[in-house]
Design a protein around this motif. Structure first.
Motif, PDB file in Angstrom:
ATOM      1  N   LYS A 100      18.281   2.471 -50.234  1.00 41.87           N
ATOM      2  CA  LYS A 100      17.165   2.129 -49.358  1.00 41.87           C
ATOM      3  C   LYS A 100      16.053   3.178 -49.422  1.00 41.87           C
ATOM      4  CE  LYS A 100      19.586   4.088 -45.343  1.00 41.87           C
ATOM      5  NZ  LYS A 100      20.194   3.766 -44.027  1.00 41.87           N
ATOM      6  N   TRP A 101      16.400   4.408 -49.768  1.00 36.32           N
ATOM      7  CA  TRP A 101      15.379   5.451 -49.837  1.00 36.32           C
ATOM      8  C   TRP A 101      14.434   5.209 -51.013  1.00 36.32           C
ATOM      9  CZ3 TRP A 101      15.589   7.882 -45.438  1.00 36.32           C
ATOM     10  CH2 TRP A 101      16.801   7.985 -44.771  1.00 36.32           C
ATOM     11  N   GLY A 102      15.007   4.721 -52.117  1.00 34.96           N
ATOM     12  CA  GLY A 102      14.151   4.372 -53.247  1.00 34.96           C
ATOM     13  C   GLY A 102      13.245   3.205 -52.918  1.00 34.96           C
ATOM     14  N   PHE A 161      20.514 -12.943 -59.812  1.00 39.58           N
ATOM     15  CA  PHE A 161      19.810 -11.963 -60.642  1.00 39.58           C
ATOM     16  C   PHE A 161      18.393 -12.433 -60.953  1.00 39.58           C
ATOM     17  CE2 PHE A 161      18.471 -10.287 -64.763  1.00 39.58           C
ATOM     18  CZ  PHE A 161      18.626  -8.930 -64.563  1.00 39.58           C
ATOM     19  N   ASP A 162      18.246 -13.723 -61.254  1.00 42.70           N
ATOM     20  CA  ASP A 162      16.922 -14.244 -61.591  1.00 42.70           C
ATOM     21  C   ASP A 162      15.978 -14.156 -60.402  1.00 42.70           C
ATOM     22  OD1 ASP A 162      17.900 -14.831 -64.099  1.00 42.70           O
ATOM     23  OD2 ASP A 162      18.318 -16.936 -63.640  1.00 42.70           O
ATOM     24  N   LEU A 163      16.503 -14.474 -59.194  1.00 44.02           N
ATOM     25  CA  LEU A 163      15.653 -14.432 -58.016  1.00 44.02           C
ATOM     26  C   LEU A 163      15.237 -13.004 -57.682  1.00 44.02           C
ATOM     27  CD1 LEU A 163      14.281 -15.783 -55.647  1.00 44.02           C
ATOM     28  CD2 LEU A 163      16.449 -15.718 -54.416  1.00 44.02           C
ATOM     29  N   LEU A 164      16.178 -12.069 -57.722  1.00 47.53           N
ATOM     30  CA  LEU A 164      15.837 -10.668 -57.446  1.00 47.53           C
ATOM     31  C   LEU A 164      14.843 -10.135 -58.473  1.00 47.53           C
ATOM     32  CD1 LEU A 164      19.309  -9.152 -56.451  1.00 47.53           C
ATOM     33  CD2 LEU A 164      17.504 -10.039 -54.975  1.00 47.53           C
ATOM     34  N   ALA A 165      15.030 -10.519 -59.727  1.00 47.11           N
ATOM     35  CA  ALA A 165      14.102 -10.079 -60.770  1.00 47.11           C
ATOM     36  C   ALA A 165      12.708 -10.642 -60.534  1.00 47.11           C
ATOM     37  CB  ALA A 165      14.626 -10.490 -62.144  1.00 47.11           C
ATOM     38  N   ALA A 166      12.639 -11.905 -60.067  1.00 50.59           N
ATOM     39  CA  ALA A 166      11.338 -12.529 -59.820  1.00 50.59           C
ATOM     40  C   ALA A 166      10.601 -11.808 -58.693  1.00 50.59           C
ATOM     41  CB  ALA A 166      11.513 -14.006 -59.494  1.00 50.59           C
ATOM     42  N   TRP A 170      22.083  -1.480 -61.314  1.00 47.34           N
ATOM     43  CA  TRP A 170      23.229  -0.814 -60.704  1.00 47.34           C
ATOM     44  C   TRP A 170      23.438   0.531 -61.388  1.00 47.34           C
ATOM     45  CZ3 TRP A 170      25.741  -2.496 -56.451  1.00 47.34           C
ATOM     46  CH2 TRP A 170      26.914  -1.829 -56.084  1.00 47.34           C
ATOM     47  N   ALA A 171      23.456   1.592 -60.596  1.00 45.46           N
ATOM     48  CA  ALA A 171      23.640   2.935 -61.147  1.00 45.46           C
ATOM     49  C   ALA A 171      24.251   3.833 -60.080  1.00 45.46           C
ATOM     50  CB  ALA A 171      22.306   3.522 -61.613  1.00 45.46           C
ATOM     51  N   GLY A 172      25.251   4.618 -60.476  1.00 48.02           N
ATOM     52  CA  GLY A 172      25.851   5.571 -59.549  1.00 48.02           C
ATOM     53  C   GLY A 172      26.476   4.923 -58.335  1.00 48.02           C
ATOM     54  N   GLY A 173      27.008   3.701 -58.499  1.00 44.73           N
ATOM     55  CA  GLY A 173      27.650   3.013 -57.384  1.00 44.73           C
ATOM     56  C   GLY A 173      26.682   2.395 -56.398  1.00 44.73           C
ATOM     57  N   GLN A 174      25.412   2.289 -56.745  1.00 42.40           N
ATOM     58  CA  GLN A 174      24.422   1.698 -55.853  1.00 42.40           C
ATOM     59  C   GLN A 174      23.496   0.758 -56.606  1.00 42.40           C
ATOM     60  OE1 GLN A 174      22.401   4.997 -53.773  1.00 42.40           O
ATOM     61  NE2 GLN A 174      23.283   4.180 -51.870  1.00 42.40           N
ATOM     62  N   MET A 175      22.933  -0.184 -55.846  1.00 47.29           N
ATOM     63  CA  MET A 175      21.877  -1.038 -56.373  1.00 47.29           C
ATOM     64  C   MET A 175      20.558  -0.312 -56.155  1.00 47.29           C
ATOM     65  SD  MET A 175      21.026  -5.024 -55.475  1.00 47.29           S
ATOM     66  CE  MET A 175      22.515  -5.618 -56.275  1.00 47.29           C
ATOM     67  N   VAL A 176      19.863  -0.049 -57.248  1.00 48.08           N
ATOM     68  CA  VAL A 176      18.675   0.799 -57.218  1.00 48.08           C
ATOM     69  C   VAL A 176      17.454  -0.022 -57.590  1.00 48.08           C
ATOM     70  CG1 VAL A 176      17.576   2.882 -58.155  1.00 48.08           C
ATOM     71  CG2 VAL A 176      20.059   2.803 -57.834  1.00 48.08           C
ATOM     72  N   GLY A 177      16.378   0.161 -56.845  1.00 51.90           N
ATOM     73  CA  GLY A 177      15.115  -0.474 -57.178  1.00 51.90           C
ATOM     74  C   GLY A 177      14.242   0.457 -57.995  1.00 51.90           C
ATOM     75  N   MET A 178      13.476  -0.131 -58.888  1.00 45.11           N
ATOM     76  CA  MET A 178      12.541   0.654 -59.697  1.00 45.11           C
ATOM     77  C   MET A 178      11.216  -0.067 -59.752  1.00 45.11           C
ATOM     78  SD  MET A 178      13.583  -0.250 -63.613  1.00 45.11           S
ATOM     79  CE  MET A 178      11.879  -0.074 -64.072  1.00 45.11           C
ATOM     80  N   ALA A 179      10.156   0.694 -59.893  1.00 51.77           N
ATOM     81  CA  ALA A 179       8.815   0.124 -60.003  1.00 51.77           C
ATOM     82  C   ALA A 179       8.039   0.891 -61.056  1.00 51.77           C
ATOM     83  CB  ALA A 179       8.090   0.184 -58.669  1.00 51.77           C
ATOM     84  N   ASP A 180       7.200   0.176 -61.779  1.00 52.22           N
ATOM     85  CA  ASP A 180       6.361   0.806 -62.803  1.00 52.22           C
ATOM     86  C   ASP A 180       5.165   1.440 -62.114  1.00 52.22           C
ATOM     87  OD1 ASP A 180       5.179   1.614 -65.089  1.00 52.22           O
ATOM     88  OD2 ASP A 180       4.935  -0.368 -65.972  1.00 52.22           O
ATOM     89  N   LYS A 181       5.384   2.652 -61.629  1.00 50.71           N
ATOM     90  CA  LYS A 181       4.341   3.380 -60.913  1.00 50.71           C
ATOM     91  C   LYS A 181       4.308   4.813 -61.420  1.00 50.71           C
ATOM     92  CE  LYS A 181       7.389   4.360 -56.918  1.00 50.71           C
ATOM     93  NZ  LYS A 181       7.256   5.808 -56.721  1.00 50.71           N
ATOM     94  N   PRO A 182       3.217   5.512 -61.178  1.00 54.88           N
ATOM     95  CA  PRO A 182       3.110   6.888 -61.674  1.00 54.88           C
ATOM     96  C   PRO A 182       4.274   7.740 -61.181  1.00 54.88           C
ATOM     97  CG  PRO A 182       1.000   6.122 -60.848  1.00 54.88           C
ATOM     98  CD  PRO A 182       2.001   5.080 -60.480  1.00 54.88           C
ATOM     99  N   SER A 183       4.798   8.580 -62.081  1.00 54.52           N
ATOM    100  CA  SER A 183       5.903   9.472 -61.733  1.00 54.52           C
ATOM    101  C   SER A 183       5.859  10.691 -62.645  1.00 54.52           C
ATOM    102  CB  SER A 183       7.251   8.751 -61.858  1.00 54.52           C
ATOM    103  OG  SER A 183       7.451   8.304 -63.186  1.00 54.52           O
ATOM    104  N   ASP A 184       6.665  11.665 -62.338  1.00 51.61           N
ATOM    105  CA  ASP A 184       6.720  12.882 -63.153  1.00 51.61           C
ATOM    106  C   ASP A 184       7.391  12.592 -64.484  1.00 51.61           C
ATOM    107  OD1 ASP A 184       5.541  14.330 -61.100  1.00 51.61           O
ATOM    108  OD2 ASP A 184       7.480  14.831 -60.185  1.00 51.61           O
TER     109      ASP A 184
END
Length: 496
Positions: free
Chosen positions: A316-318, A354-359, A370-384
């Motif tokens: 949820k923090w991500g 999966f298709d709905l979440l991806a949409a 899924w990574a490290g035992g969690q479902m993780v969200g990612m976004a194409d945004k500026p980062s280090d």
């Protein structure tokens, strides 16, 4: 926006419709029309899974055939209507004025004296039936004086229960004068066991003269179930509409706030302000932030993945960081500002999870993994940067480059979005790569901007797609530490 629980979201109405009178013609006197019929359509629409906010501005946010029921100044655009709705709470009341379920079945046949018409009701839950008959005109003309007066037609209604023989329900007379279509409805209980057969029989002899007009038609019958259903956890809206104002049942559109979902307790979804440090807890509110729409789909056990994914299995923090990025204000292309990414869509059919979440994640140019035992969200945004490669730390100090096939390159994007000023009808937004057009010509691609109700956002979708297309990228390959590494090099800037 928090919705007060358990209360109907719209209760409104407008009455006062008069009938039209007949007019006399030449060559003799004509009695005025004495029969005036009125049909009231009763409709219940399912808006959404509940609970929802409901119409933003009461009956002003409800449209019949593209026309608001109430104008901006509160002036009604239609007469003789009522609207009532429930937001979809677990213990909501019965929809006011809609305690019955009704289903109309068309018949549309002329009843002749020697040819009665039968229809069957198979549903054992039906308690009552309503038959609707009509006369196109009911009048007789004196062939000597030319005077036109009223007349009458008599018919009977019979009921048969489970093949036990027909019994007379009523003998009814339509008497008066009309030169336009007149309808009359008769309701009666269904006694005995199903199936029930309904028979209509004409008693009056059929007219064989041009001066006597008394044809009788069976228009329809309505199956009525007297059950008080509150449609728990379903947002519904009910209408009664005077059929005199419409040729057919009007198309209904409701401009409403959608599902109330979990959002951070320190977040105001209307002002889009995050106050202080988030404690990690949630509150219930409406939002169009796609990050929290995605969180709701993952955690909801009625229509989401809540039975399969624990709340603790979600990063949820991500999502909080992605949500803040979505809410950041950017230019809207018309001199103002708007949130970077919003989701205002309708999920109206069952889909693969999966298709709905991806949409939904694609709205903020991201995804879920899924990574490290969690479902993780990612976004194409500026980062280090996560790694840096130069000629000094790759095998043989050399990179090899290649570009995409020319047929995969696009220079023009037609982005389809839904225009809220036109009741959500789709509109196109055109995004062009002028440099690419000058070099390769127009190579069009079409994109559907999911949940997009802003032309500015549609433009950003097109620009983001263009900036990541094969037209604006080269692929560099090099060996490092005994393995192959690949990186992308963008030409051009990233959209906001």
């Amino acid at each position: 926006m928090n919705q007060p629980p358990h209360h109907p979201f719209v209760i409104a109405g407008r009455g006062g419709v008069g009938g039209k009178r007949g007019r006399g013609g030449g060559g003799g006197s004509e009695a005025p029309n004495s029969l005036k019929s009125r049909q009231i359509a009763r409709i219940i629409d399912l808006l959404s899974e509940g609970p929802i906010v409901g119409p933003w501005d009461g009956a002003k946010s409800v449209y019949f055939d593209g026309v608001p029921v109430l104008g901006d100044d509160g002036t009604p655009n239609f007469e003789n209507w009522t609207i009532a709705g429930n937001s979809g709470w677990p213990d909501q009341p019965v929809l006011p004025g809609f305690a019955q379920q009704q289903g109309e079945v068309a018949v549309s046949l002329q009843i002749k004296k020697d040819t009665p018409i039968n229809r069957t009701i198979l549903n054992g839950d039906v308690n009552r039936c309503r038959v609707t008959v009509s006369v196109p005109s009911l009048q007789v003309q004196n062939t000597t004086t030319g005077d036109i007066k009223g007349t009458s037609v008599v018919f009977r209604v019979y009921l048969q229960s489970n093949g036990g023989g027909f019994a007379l329900v009523t003998e009814h007379t339509i008497s008066g004068k009309t030169n336009t279509r007149y309808q009359r409805a008769l309701a009666f209980p269904l006694t005995g066991d199903p199936p029930w057969d309904i028979r209509l029989e004409r008693v009056t002899a059929d007219s064989t003269k041009n001066n006597l007009q008394n044809d009788l038609y069976w228009d329809s019958f309505t199956e009525i179930i007297d059950q008080k259903i509150n449609y728990t956890l379903s947002a519904v809206i009910g209408y009664t509409i005077d059929a005199e104002q419409f040729q057919t049942i009007p198309k209904r559109v409701v401009d409403c706030g959608g599902l109330i979902v979990s959002v951070p307790v320190n977040y105001d979804p209307i002002t889009r302000v995050y106050t202080g440090v988030w404690s990690g807890t949630f509150k219930q509110a409406w939002t169009d932030n796609p990050a929290w729409v995605l969180y709701d789909l993952v955690t909801q056990n009625r229509y989401g993945l809540g039975d399969f994914v624990s709340i603790n299995d979600i990063d949820k923090w991500g999502l909080y960081s992605i949500g803040q990025w979505c809410d950041a204000l950017v230019p809207n292309g018309r001199g103002g500002q708007e949130p970077r990414w919003t989701f205002n869509g309708v999920i109206s059919s069952q889909q693969e999870a999966f298709d709905l979440l991806a949409a939904v994640a694609s709205v903020f140019r991201g995804g879920m993994y899924w990574a490290g035992g969690q479902m993780v969200g990612m976004a194409d945004k500026p980062s280090d940067p996560v790694a840096q490669y130069t000629n000094a730390n790759v095998l043989d100090g050399a990179f090899s480059y290649h570009d995409a096939d020319i047929f995969a390159r696009k220079t023009q994007y037609l982005v389809r979005w839904n225009d809220p000023t036109n009741l959500g009808e789709p509109r196109p937004a055109l995004v062009e790569d002028q440099t690419g057009i000058a070099k390769f010509g127009i190579k069009r691609d079409e994109i559907i901007a999911i949940g997009c109700t802003s032309e500015g956002q549609a433009q950003r979708v097109g620009e983001a797609t263009s900036s990541r297309s094969p037209m604006s990228m080269s692929v560099a390959s090099a060996g490092a530490a005994g393995s192959s590494r690949r990186r992308r090099r963008r030409s051009g800037s990233m959209p906001p």
